[in-house]
Design an enzyme around this catalytic site. Structure first.
Site, PDB file in Angstrom:
ATOM      1  CE  LYS A 124      78.994  44.508  60.669  1.00 20.31           C
ATOM      2  NZ  LYS A 124      77.785  45.366  60.602  1.00 20.31           N
ATOM      3  CG  ASP A 164      76.002  43.017  62.558  1.00 24.03           C
ATOM      4  OD1 ASP A 164      75.482  43.930  61.910  1.00 24.03           O
ATOM      5  OD2 ASP A 164      76.035  41.840  62.127  1.00 24.03           O
ATOM      6  CG  ASN A 238      68.768  45.560  67.876  1.00 27.06           C
ATOM      7  OD1 ASN A 238      69.078  46.254  66.922  1.00 27.06           O
ATOM      8  ND2 ASN A 238      68.400  46.082  69.032  1.00 27.06           N
TER       9      ASN A 238
HETATM   10  P1  NDP Z   1      70.544  39.809  66.268  1.00 26.84           P
HETATM   11  O1  NDP Z   1      71.630  38.923  66.702  1.00 26.84           O
HETATM   12  O2  NDP Z   1      69.858  40.638  67.295  1.00 26.84           O
HETATM   13  O3  NDP Z   1      69.479  39.001  65.438  1.00 26.84           O
HETATM   14  C1  NDP Z   1      69.771  38.380  64.230  1.00 26.84           C
HETATM   15  C2  NDP Z   1      68.619  37.540  63.863  1.00 26.84           C
HETATM   16  O4  NDP Z   1      68.824  36.777  62.680  1.00 26.84           O
HETATM   17  C3  NDP Z   1      68.386  36.522  64.909  1.00 26.84           C
HETATM   18  O5  NDP Z   1      67.034  36.246  64.914  1.00 26.84           O
HETATM   19  C4  NDP Z   1      69.272  35.400  64.383  1.00 26.84           C
HETATM   20  O6  NDP Z   1      69.146  34.217  65.026  1.00 26.84           O
HETATM   21  C5  NDP Z   1      68.818  35.384  63.002  1.00 26.84           C
HETATM   22  N1  NDP Z   1      69.704  34.663  62.138  1.00 26.84           N
HETATM   23  C6  NDP Z   1      71.057  34.622  62.132  1.00 26.84           C
HETATM   24  N2  NDP Z   1      71.503  33.829  61.174  1.00 26.84           N
HETATM   25  C7  NDP Z   1      70.400  33.326  60.578  1.00 26.84           C
HETATM   26  C8  NDP Z   1      70.198  32.435  59.520  1.00 26.84           C
HETATM   27  N3  NDP Z   1      71.245  31.862  58.884  1.00 26.84           N
HETATM   28  N4  NDP Z   1      68.930  32.154  59.146  1.00 26.84           N
HETATM   29  C9  NDP Z   1      67.865  32.744  59.765  1.00 26.84           C
HETATM   30  N5  NDP Z   1      68.015  33.598  60.781  1.00 26.84           N
HETATM   31  C10 NDP Z   1      69.251  33.878  61.188  1.00 26.84           C
HETATM   32  O7  NDP Z   1      71.137  40.720  65.137  1.00 26.84           O
HETATM   33  P2  NDP Z   1      70.572  42.069  64.562  1.00 26.84           P
HETATM   34  O8  NDP Z   1      69.101  42.111  64.671  1.00 26.84           O
HETATM   35  O9  NDP Z   1      71.381  43.137  65.166  1.00 26.84           O
HETATM   36  O10 NDP Z   1      70.994  41.937  63.029  1.00 26.84           O
HETATM   37  C11 NDP Z   1      70.114  41.462  62.002  1.00 26.84           C
HETATM   38  C12 NDP Z   1      70.562  41.986  60.651  1.00 26.84           C
HETATM   39  O11 NDP Z   1      70.516  43.417  60.675  1.00 26.84           O
HETATM   40  C13 NDP Z   1      71.995  41.633  60.250  1.00 26.84           C
HETATM   41  O12 NDP Z   1      72.049  41.501  58.842  1.00 26.84           O
HETATM   42  C14 NDP Z   1      72.785  42.853  60.676  1.00 26.84           C
HETATM   43  O13 NDP Z   1      73.975  42.985  59.944  1.00 26.84           O
HETATM   44  C15 NDP Z   1      71.786  43.952  60.316  1.00 26.84           C
HETATM   45  N6  NDP Z   1      71.967  45.233  60.966  1.00 26.84           N
HETATM   46  C16 NDP Z   1      72.030  45.358  62.328  1.00 26.84           C
HETATM   47  C17 NDP Z   1      72.133  46.612  62.883  1.00 26.84           C
HETATM   48  C18 NDP Z   1      72.115  46.820  64.350  1.00 26.84           C
HETATM   49  O14 NDP Z   1      72.146  47.981  64.762  1.00 26.84           O
HETATM   50  N7  NDP Z   1      72.026  45.798  65.185  1.00 26.84           N
HETATM   51  C19 NDP Z   1      72.253  47.814  62.070  1.00 26.84           C
HETATM   52  C20 NDP Z   1      72.099  47.572  60.650  1.00 26.84           C
HETATM   53  C21 NDP Z   1      71.991  46.328  60.145  1.00 26.84           C
HETATM   54  P3  NDP Z   1      70.464  33.697  65.816  1.00 26.84           P
HETATM   55  O15 NDP Z   1      71.378  34.835  66.059  1.00 26.84           O
HETATM   56  O16 NDP Z   1      69.863  33.166  67.068  1.00 26.84           O
HETATM   57  O17 NDP Z   1      71.099  32.718  64.910  1.00 26.84           O
HETATM   58  O1  2IT Z   2      75.345  47.071  60.037  1.00 30.65           O
HETATM   59  C1  2IT Z   2      75.289  48.074  60.765  1.00 30.65           C
HETATM   60  O2  2IT Z   2      75.104  49.209  60.307  1.00 30.65           O
HETATM   61  C2  2IT Z   2      75.439  47.885  62.210  1.00 30.65           C
HETATM   62  N1  2IT Z   2      75.555  46.756  62.663  1.00 30.65           N
HETATM   63  C3  2IT Z   2      75.480  49.078  63.127  1.00 30.65           C
HETATM   64  C4  2IT Z   2      76.851  49.666  63.147  1.00 30.65           C
HETATM   65  C5  2IT Z   2      77.044  50.786  64.141  1.00 30.65           C
HETATM   66  O3  2IT Z   2      78.197  51.251  64.200  1.00 30.65           O
HETATM   67  O4  2IT Z   2      76.119  51.201  64.825  1.00 30.65           O
END
Ligand code: NDP
Ligand code: 2IT
Length: 445
Positions: A124, A164, A238
């Protein structure tokens, strides 16, 4: 294995790294029994070797903002474990990013990646850079400066970063562009690339889709489905977007999304153009969901609150770590929620998980149910290596199959004698056994 003793030692070495220590404790408690039954793990000192990262790279990222000011952020890459494949995991850009958060995410990634059935190790990285309110140019300059350092440590067979929180298609583009210029190679060094230049179809949707496919499998064990169910989603990024799309497609009614400012309750359901609007909200770089309530009639904005107080059948936490605590969990239980499936990494606190287990809910940890994102990254790596491109149905069906397989592994190792499936235990044991046995095969290195 004495979990408390191991944790005490770890805490002494890494004081105050709360999220990292929380993630390690959860895994150790789950695997204790299997570990004790297999003395070969103890004699190879697998625990001490698996809880520490192989290496931590930390660097400064200087860049110039639109007003000409010189800014400095911290950059990180944590290469945790490469026993089963090249290091693999996302990059997070958020002001809260620190060593503890990235170590917890890197540690979780080892087991998640092992569950996907694909050959990927765990890593990470990221930065405390805050994309909120930054111009496109500023984001580009930051990404370029970040890559000027990171490129020395990554490569298609070494370490393959992805997105992420705060890192989506736009950032991957800027990062990849700089890597290509520095290295002179057009390779599969990052995933989540644009579909014109090596990215896999379905990767943007994959984490949310995978989460819903996993929930579908869990619900099926009780003869249930998404059809006609009310669904609470948190986040609006996302993962939340992909989850809302697929949950709606399967007949569910998504009634909430959330941001750091509060949550939206839309009793008519968040579907169609309302889901498309989530992309606009995200791209605005403003960090708020409130504008949704100005655009769509009948939607309420609840300032500073979380969506877990709404009466729903299914909850999909898709925002960030520790966003669902014991009180929130009790609300969901009291309101008759039957399934909580994590799209984010570690969104539920240990107290919340205990309440879900005690009340017999279907509960899945992120390392199982959000693995669809990294799994599809793995499929992107395969397509890059073959210099080929699969169509959407092909990628989607592979993703679906992988999620079914992860569900099976969780049931295999997590089913209790009374038939209840502890998905936390199942996921941790299945992931651990694969990695630990691989480490044994390769000796002490
Ligand atoms: P994004 O940046 O696309 O979205 C994250 C979301 O969470 C946004 O709406 C963001 O708002 C919000 N957020 C961040 N911090 C806070 C907080 N303290 N309180 C409330 N909302 C908050 O990220 P992803 O959708 O990619 O990621 C979301 C989760 O999914 C994370 O835990 C990530 O680790 C996990 N994840 C992502 C993957 C991926 O492929 N993208 C894969 C697997 C897991 P803002 O950013 O505007 O603060
Ligand atoms: O938390 C996760 O699994 C991710 N943010 C995706 C990592 C990746 O390599 O696609």
């Amino acid at each position: 294995m004495n979990v408390d003793k191991i944790m005490n030692n770890l805490e002494k070495k890494h004081p105050g790294e709360v999220e990292y220590l929380q993630a390690v404790r959860e895994v150790l408690e789950s695997i204790e029994e299997v570990y004790n039954e297999n003395p070969q793990f103890e004699s190879a000192n697998i625990i001490e070797r698996i809880v520490e990262p192989d290496r931590v790279v930390m660097f400064k990222v200087p860049w110039i903002d639109d007003e000409g000011n010189v800014r400095v952020n911290l950059g990180y890459r944590i290469q945790f474990n490469n026993a089963i494949g090249p290091y693999k995991g996302g990059l997070r850009f958020h002001p809260s990013v620190n060593l503890s958060i990235l170590k917890f995410l890197g540690f979780e990634q080892i087991f998640k990646n092992a569950l996907t059935t694909l050959p990927m190790g765990g890593a990470k990285g990221g930065s405390d850079f805050d994309p909120k309110g930054k111009s496109n140019n500023e984001v580009m300059h930051f990404c370029q400066s970040f890559m000027m350092e990171l490129w020395k440590y990554i490569g298609p067979e070494t370490d393959v970063p992805a997105g992420d929180i705060g890192v989506g298609g736009r950032e991957i583009g800027f990062l990849y562009g700089m890597y290509k210029r520095l290295k002179g190679d057009h390779t599969g060094v990052l995933t989540g690339k644009g579909s014109n230049w090596g990215g896999s179809l379905i990767r943007p949707e994959a984490t949310g889709y995978g989460c819903v496919y996993f929930a579908k499998e869990m619900l099926a064990t009780r003869g249930e489905s998404f059809e006609g169910k009310k669904v609470a989603v948190s986040g609006f990024g996302n993962v939340a977007w992909g989850a809302a799309l697929k949950a709606t497609e399967l007949g569910g009614k998504v009634v909430t999304i959330s941001g750091p400012d509060g949550y939206i309750y839309d009793p008519q359901g968040i579907s169609g153009k309302k889901i498309d609007y989530m992309l606009e909200l995200r791209a605005s770089n403003q960090d708020i969901v409130k504008p949704y309530s100005f655009v769509f009639e009948g939607a309420e904005f609840h300032e500073g609150k979380r969506p877990w107080e709404v009466k729903v059948d299914i909850a999909l936490p898709c925002a960030t770590q520790n966003e669902l605590n014991g009180d929130d969990a009790q609300h969901l239980v009291d309101n008759g929620c039957i399934c909580v499936c994590e799209g984010a990494n570690m969104p539920s606190t240990p107290e919340a998980i205990e309440i879900f287990h005690k009340n017999g809910l279907l509960f899945s940890p992120g390392k199982a149910s959000n693995a669809g994102g990294v799994a599809t990254s793995g499929l992107e790596m395969s397509q890059n290596s073959m210099k080929m491109r699969w169509n959407s149905p092909e990628v989607d069906s592979r993703l679906h199959e992988i999620m079914r397989n992860i569900h099976e592994q969780c049931v295999k190792y997590g089913k209790r004698p009374d038939g209840y499936v502890d998905y936390v235990k199942g996921a941790n044991i299945a992931g651990f056994l694969k990695v630990a046995n691989s480490m044994l095969d390769m000796g002490v290195i």
